[in-house]
Design a protein around this motif. Sequence first.
Motif, PDB file in Angstrom:
ATOM      1  N   ALA A  70      70.237  46.312  27.467  1.00 23.50           N
ATOM      2  CA  ALA A  70      69.886  46.086  28.436  1.00 23.50           C
ATOM      3  C   ALA A  70      71.012  45.374  29.685  1.00 23.50           C
ATOM      4  O   ALA A  70      71.152  45.353  30.787  1.00 23.50           O
ATOM      5  CB  ALA A  70      68.777  44.878  28.811  1.00 23.50           C
ATOM      6  N   ALA A  71      72.136  44.958  28.832  1.00 20.58           N
ATOM      7  CA  ALA A  71      73.380  44.606  29.450  1.00 20.58           C
ATOM      8  C   ALA A  71      73.975  45.809  30.400  1.00 20.58           C
ATOM      9  O   ALA A  71      74.373  45.375  31.393  1.00 20.58           O
ATOM     10  CB  ALA A  71      74.196  44.098  28.452  1.00 20.58           C
ATOM     11  N   ASP A  72      73.652  46.991  29.790  1.00 20.31           N
ATOM     12  CA  ASP A  72      74.454  47.965  30.670  1.00 20.31           C
ATOM     13  C   ASP A  72      73.588  48.511  31.912  1.00 20.31           C
ATOM     14  O   ASP A  72      73.989  49.529  32.604  1.00 20.31           O
ATOM     15  CB  ASP A  72      74.868  49.182  29.549  1.00 20.31           C
ATOM     16  CG  ASP A  72      76.008  48.944  28.636  1.00 20.31           C
ATOM     17  OD1 ASP A  72      76.621  47.853  29.035  1.00 20.31           O
ATOM     18  OD2 ASP A  72      75.870  49.405  27.529  1.00 20.31           O
ATOM     19  N   CYS A  73      72.250  48.220  31.806  1.00 14.48           N
ATOM     20  CA  CYS A  73      71.216  49.041  32.755  1.00 14.48           C
ATOM     21  C   CYS A  73      70.520  47.945  33.564  1.00 14.48           C
ATOM     22  O   CYS A  73      69.475  48.162  33.941  1.00 14.48           O
ATOM     23  CB  CYS A  73      70.198  49.545  31.833  1.00 14.48           C
ATOM     24  SG  CYS A  73      71.291  50.843  30.764  1.00 14.48           S
ATOM     25  N   ALA A  74      71.031  46.742  33.701  1.00 10.98           N
ATOM     26  CA  ALA A  74      70.444  45.760  34.738  1.00 10.98           C
ATOM     27  C   ALA A  74      70.210  46.305  36.342  1.00 10.98           C
ATOM     28  O   ALA A  74      71.133  47.039  36.695  1.00 10.98           O
ATOM     29  CB  ALA A  74      70.939  44.433  34.765  1.00 10.98           C
TER      30      ALA A  74
END
Length: 290
Positions: free
Chosen positions: A225-229
Amino acid sequence: MQRVVTAELDLELGSSVDLIFQITAAQGNPLVGEQLTFTQGDRTYTPTEIVDQSGSRLHRLLGEAGRLDVRYEATVDGQAASARTSDLEAITYLRPSRYCQSDEVFQQARRQFKGLQGHDLIAAVSEFVATSTTYTPGLSQGTDSAVTTLMTGQGVCRDYAHVVIALLRAMDMPARYAACFAPGLQPMDFHAVAEAYLDGAWYVIDGTRLANRRSLVRIATGRDAADCAFLSYHGGYVGLKRMRVDAWTVPDDVEGVDGLTPAALDGLETPAPASDDPSADDFLELVQLA
């Protein structure tokens, strides 16, 4: 299959702030119409678009203090083209990441899924996460990881995806995170799923089983999720005052989608497409993100 996707965000900016959005259909989706606007009173911002190696489209702008209204709408017609995965990508998606600590769940995965490979492994991990985790909106924290979710047994879509990814990586299968629009999802929101890499293709795993995988529209792809916020910001305060996300599939016998809404579809004597119905999806079947 034609899908309409929308997103509305009302933000309050406390000062000048660097804003980065990931709310649009990813590159490669067959778009027949798209509109993205950033307005602040009479001012309209023109963002810089940045496309990453996976086709995720990031829109960046420097916003000033005050209310910022973000509006997005697109019509997607058909299936996205499959991009070739490089050896480097496959290696990257084998490694532990911020929310998918495959090294910390290694022993559990090796015991629980011993001897399983390929489709059997994907099916077993999908079934385990779906049946051992309870969907609990509002209780999951933004810092929860796969390890947290395995301990608590509860979470939302991002948490399910993180557990799937961590377990698959621990079993030496590349796995990644995908943010997407999900027609038929209840409650409606941005959705998150995992993807497993097998025999040269990526296959979707939705541990929540709340959406039909054949109708999903990819927004962003990354390690977790850190890459896709959907929004990240730097240098100031940002308050999210309102957010509304919607997605629906247009029935085959309905012509013209301009101005068409789910409410308008409800007034038509046309049944909702099966692609919007999660119960119509065999979640143990191999399906690629359309």
